[in-house]
Design an enzyme around this catalytic site. Structure first.
Site, PDB file in Angstrom:
ATOM      1  N   GLY A   1       5.868   8.764  10.439  1.00 30.43           N
ATOM      2  CA  GLY A   1       5.202   8.417   9.175  1.00 30.43           C
ATOM      3  C   GLY A   1       3.683   8.471   9.238  1.00 30.43           C
TER       4      GLY A   1
ATOM      5  N   HIS B   1       9.803   8.500  14.094  1.00 32.43           N
ATOM      6  CA  HIS B   1       8.684   7.621  13.699  1.00 32.43           C
ATOM      7  C   HIS B   1       7.396   8.434  13.499  1.00 32.43           C
ATOM      8  CE1 HIS B   1       7.220   3.185  13.932  1.00 32.43           C
ATOM      9  NE2 HIS B   1       6.455   3.882  13.108  1.00 32.43           N
TER      10      HIS B   1
ATOM     11  N   ASP C   1       9.290  -6.666  -5.125  1.00 34.30           N
ATOM     12  CA  ASP C   1       8.356  -7.242  -4.161  1.00 34.30           C
ATOM     13  C   ASP C   1       7.998  -8.629  -4.659  1.00 34.30           C
ATOM     14  OD1 ASP C   1       6.092  -8.019  -2.656  1.00 34.30           O
ATOM     15  OD2 ASP C   1       5.479  -5.931  -2.373  1.00 34.30           O
TER      16      ASP C   1
ATOM     17  N   GLU D   1      13.580   1.946  19.411  1.00 34.41           N
ATOM     18  CA  GLU D   1      12.952   3.283  19.432  1.00 34.41           C
ATOM     19  C   GLU D   1      12.581   3.677  20.848  1.00 34.41           C
ATOM     20  OE1 GLU D   1       9.773   3.335  16.540  1.00 34.41           O
ATOM     21  OE2 GLU D   1      11.171   3.140  14.881  1.00 34.41           O
TER      22      GLU D   1
ATOM     23  N   LYS E   1       0.835  -1.206   0.000  1.00 36.37           N
ATOM     24  CA  LYS E   1       0.000   0.000   0.000  1.00 36.37           C
ATOM     25  C   LYS E   1       0.868   1.254   0.000  1.00 36.37           C
ATOM     26  CE  LYS E   1      -2.267  -1.435   3.654  1.00 36.37           C
ATOM     27  NZ  LYS E   1      -1.701  -2.786   3.772  1.00 36.37           N
ATOM     28  N   VAL E   2       1.807   1.333   0.948  1.00 37.52           N
ATOM     29  CA  VAL E   2       2.628   2.546   1.031  1.00 37.52           C
ATOM     30  C   VAL E   2       3.570   2.615  -0.164  1.00 37.52           C
ATOM     31  CG1 VAL E   2       4.297   3.841   2.408  1.00 37.52           C
ATOM     32  CG2 VAL E   2       2.513   2.535   3.568  1.00 37.52           C
TER      33      VAL E   2
ATOM     34  N   ARG F   1      10.551  -0.112   8.712  1.00 40.47           N
ATOM     35  CA  ARG F   1      10.956  -0.519  10.049  1.00 40.47           C
ATOM     36  C   ARG F   1      12.479  -0.484  10.144  1.00 40.47           C
ATOM     37  NH1 ARG F   1       6.875   0.675  11.391  1.00 40.47           N
ATOM     38  NH2 ARG F   1       5.221  -0.421  12.500  1.00 40.47           N
TER      39      ARG F   1
END
Ligand SMILES: NC(=O)C1=CN([C@@H]2O[C@H](COP(=O)(O)OP(=O)(O)OC[C@H]3O[C@@H](n4cnc5c(N)ncnc54)[C@H](O)[C@@H]3O)[C@@H](O)[C@H]2O)C=CC1
Ligand SMILES: O=C(O)C(=O)COP(=O)(O)O
Length: 610
Positions: free
Chosen positions: A348, A346, A237, A327, A217-218, A298
């Site tokens: 996004g 983080h 992918d 994180e 999706k992203v 990630r």
């Protein structure tokens, strides 16, 4: 692994099973942005005790009118989502909990909602002591949730996979352009009083090759936007459909080709054991010298020490990072401090719009799951499409009841090792999804004889743990394919039965059921046809076929005020043998059952709770 052995005989004054009143099936489509997302298949009972609540359909919890569930929200969630949750549950917003504090709270919660900052470990599921029914991840990545432990504990995990896609893609583009033009470094320099026009000469994007790693999706939204910036976009992918890439004008290439031919690489794959540190010294070594890397996926997909080495020697010219292995990263992290690296904490998914969307998406999924809906965004349960569920719902009830009946027919000492399920259907085998039925049969068999809470999430796992081998067979039924299933048979192989008539020619305990006018019916026990609706409790008798039998048994039950709700007699040989099935509302006392057994013409009988 120990095989299952029923712990109590089925005929007893007090069966362990509480009678399950007939559930009414409610099928609720909940459209969200005109999308069909979920469907309720739950037993709604006017008044249900805690034990009865556990006897429902593939639900995670059946809503009782008495108690509101408690939802723990451990990270900041949009107000719209909280509002939705509050309408249905007690909401406890407790942010920044330590792992110990989370474990201490969790046994009081039915659901937990997290973002990326909460680690939902095995310890959390253990500390929940069976109460936690759903974990909602208000976002995409579920790498902070121990899915295996969730499944073992029968806890559904749902996420909100769509509402932050655009935000993440926009952040990826923001980092790409900011990195190429040194925006962050130039800003810091100016704020410290400098004016360094020569130092911060950037690179252009137009005409450059961008490799999108992970074309989901992203990734595909980043690709679309990068094409708008005039970039040549390729993608890697292994699981992406070629037509989706073609539609956006992106070529799918191998991993090697993607990393070795591109000027910019943008990461958009999930963190899994396969992708962990997939970008290491070796892969950096294969990249074009001076490549620029963006990571909004990630941190763990990059070996961060290897990236620092590649940046130090200029193999990688720049990196723009939103995510980190740990994180927050340590304040002295060489990566964060590197002058050719720009970082964001983080962010996004952190737009006002995305957070409102994610909050509503996850609140709906969690409330739905607590009500017994199978969420469309379930991460660790079979994804059964809503229309399939709708069609199969009466068979779901039938499947669980057949499992419950079959297990009660097993003689106390024998263990169950094999379950064979036979579906008779006019449908093409590919056109019938039986996973939910299999799960419900396992539930029907396992739950009455163990302390386990079994649901669609952990049914297969539970069966495996118990050493149960399950096989499914399809036989063709010459009927209308409009009707998904004609009959379901459950065979328990290699077991003895306390009701000899339940043993089929092949030596298995066999029960068969059909759905008639939407109501589950028992149609076969062993080799004997019966025809009784599966409601209340059931007495099965094999007797000599002679006049007066119905009256005699009926009188014995009437003496104790036990109400008969149906009766069916099936003769095998006229004047020789018959099987009588009697449905009763109440559970007769031991003494009453004993009297039935003493009727001379009755060869054997068994009392079963449904
Ligand atoms: N920084 C942030 O705040 C945000 C980060 N994310 C992260 O972005 C990533 C992508 O999210 P979505 O696009 O929504 O997920 P998605 O599931 O739609 O896409 C992931 C894609 O990665 C592909 N993939 C899996 N293994 C791969 C491999 N070894 N090599 C290449 N591709 C592989 C999958 O086939 C899939 O197409 C996730 O890691 C997610 O956690 C998502 C939203 C916000
Ligand atoms: O959805 C994702 O995968 C994200 O990384 C977003 O994380 P967050 O909800 O902002 O902690």
């Amino acid at each position: 692994m120990a095989a299952l052995a029923p712990t109590k005989p089925a005929i007893s004054g007090h069966s362990q099973l509480l009678p399950l009143r007939t559930p009414s099936i409610s099928l609720v489509f909940s459209p969200v942005r005109s999308r069909l997302r979920s469907i309720t298949v739950s037993a709604r009972l006017a008044e249900i005790s805690p034990v009865e609540k556990r006897s429902g359909l593939p639900d995670l919890e059946i809503t009782s009118k008495k108690a509101k569930p408690t939802v723990l929200v451990s990270e900041k969630l949009g107000e719209g989502g909280l509002e939705l949750l509050r309408q249905f549950s007690n909401v406890d917003c407790a942010y920044n909990l330590s792992p110990e504090e989370l474990c201490a709270k969790i046994s009081l919660c039915d659901a937990l909602i997290v973002r990326s900052g909460t680690k939902v470990t095995r310890e959390v599921f253990e500390a929940a002591k069976g109460r936690l029914k759903v974990v909602g991840r208000a976002g995409v990545g579920i790498d902070n949730v121990d899915l295996q432990a969730a499944t073992e504990h029968g806890c559904l995990v749902v996420n909100a996979p769509t509402a932050n896609t655009i935000a993440a893609a926009e952040h990826g583009i923001a980092l790409l352009t900011a990195m190429a033009r040194n925006v962050a470094q130039a800003d810091a320099s100016m704020k410290s009083g400098k004016w360094q026009r020569n130092k911060y000469v950037g690179v252009s994007l137009v005409g450059k090759t961008l490799a999108v790693m992970g074309f989901g999706k992203v990734g595909s939204e980043v690709a679309r936007r990068a094409k708008g910036l005039g970039m040549h976009v390729i993608a890697h992918d292994p699981y992406a459909p070629a037509d989706r890439a073609r539609a956006i004008g992106v070529e799918l290439v191998s991993f090697e080709e993607a990393i070795s031919t591109s000027d910019f690489i943008s990461l958009h794959m999930p963190l899994t054991p396969t992708t962990s540190k997939i970008f290491d010294d070796e892969t950096f070594g294969k990249m074009k010298k001076g490549v620029r890397i963006v990571n909004v996926a990630r941190g763990g997909v990059i070996d961060e020490d290897a990236l620092v080495r590649a940046l130090d020697v200029g193999a990688v010219a720049q990196a723009a990072l939103d995510v980190f292995t740990v994180e927050p990263p340590p304040s002295d992290s060489r990566l964060v401090q590197h002058e050719n690296v720009i970082v964001t904490p983080h962010l996004g998914a952190s737009t006002i719009e995305a957070q409102e969307g994610v909050a509503i998406e996850i609140a709906e999924a969690v409330v739905g799951a607590l009500k017994g809906e199978l969420a469309a965004t379930a991460v660790n349960a079979p994804m059964v499409p809503a229309e399939v569920l709708f069609e199969l719902s009466p068979y779901v009830v039938l499947a669980e009841k057949l499992g419950r009946l079959a297990v009660q027919l097993v003689a106390g000492v024998s263990g169950i090792k094999g379950i064979k399920i036979v579906y008779a259907s006019a449908r093409d085998p590919d056109d019938l999804d039986t996973r939910i039925l299999r799960a419900m049969i396992v539930k029907g068999i396992v739950q009455p004889i163990s302390s386990l809470f079994v649901n669609i999430v952990n049914a297969d796992y539970t069966a495996k743990q118990r050493g149960l081998r399950i096989s499914e067979e399809r036989v063709f039924h010459d009927g209308s394919p409009e009707v998904p299933i004609d009959s379901i048979q459950v065979h328990l192989t290699n077991v003895e039965s306390k009701f000899a008539s339940a043993i089929s020619d092949s030596g298995d305990i066999r029960v068969e059921g059909k759905v008639k006018d939407g109501v589950p019916h028992l149609t076969l026990v062993g080799g004997f046809s019966v025809n009784v609706s599966l409601e209340g409790n059931l007495i099965l008798c094999r007797q000599v076929d002679q006049p007066g039998m119905i009256g005699r048994v009926g009188n014995i039950l009437a003496e104790q005020n036990v109400n008969i709700n149906f009766m069916s007699v099936c003769r095998t040989v006229v004047r020789q043998q018959a099987i009588m099935a009697i449905g009763v509302d109440e559970e007769p006392e031991k003494e009453t059952l004993k009297k039935i057994g003493e009727v001379p013409a009755i060869d054997e009988f068994v009392f079963l709770t449904l």
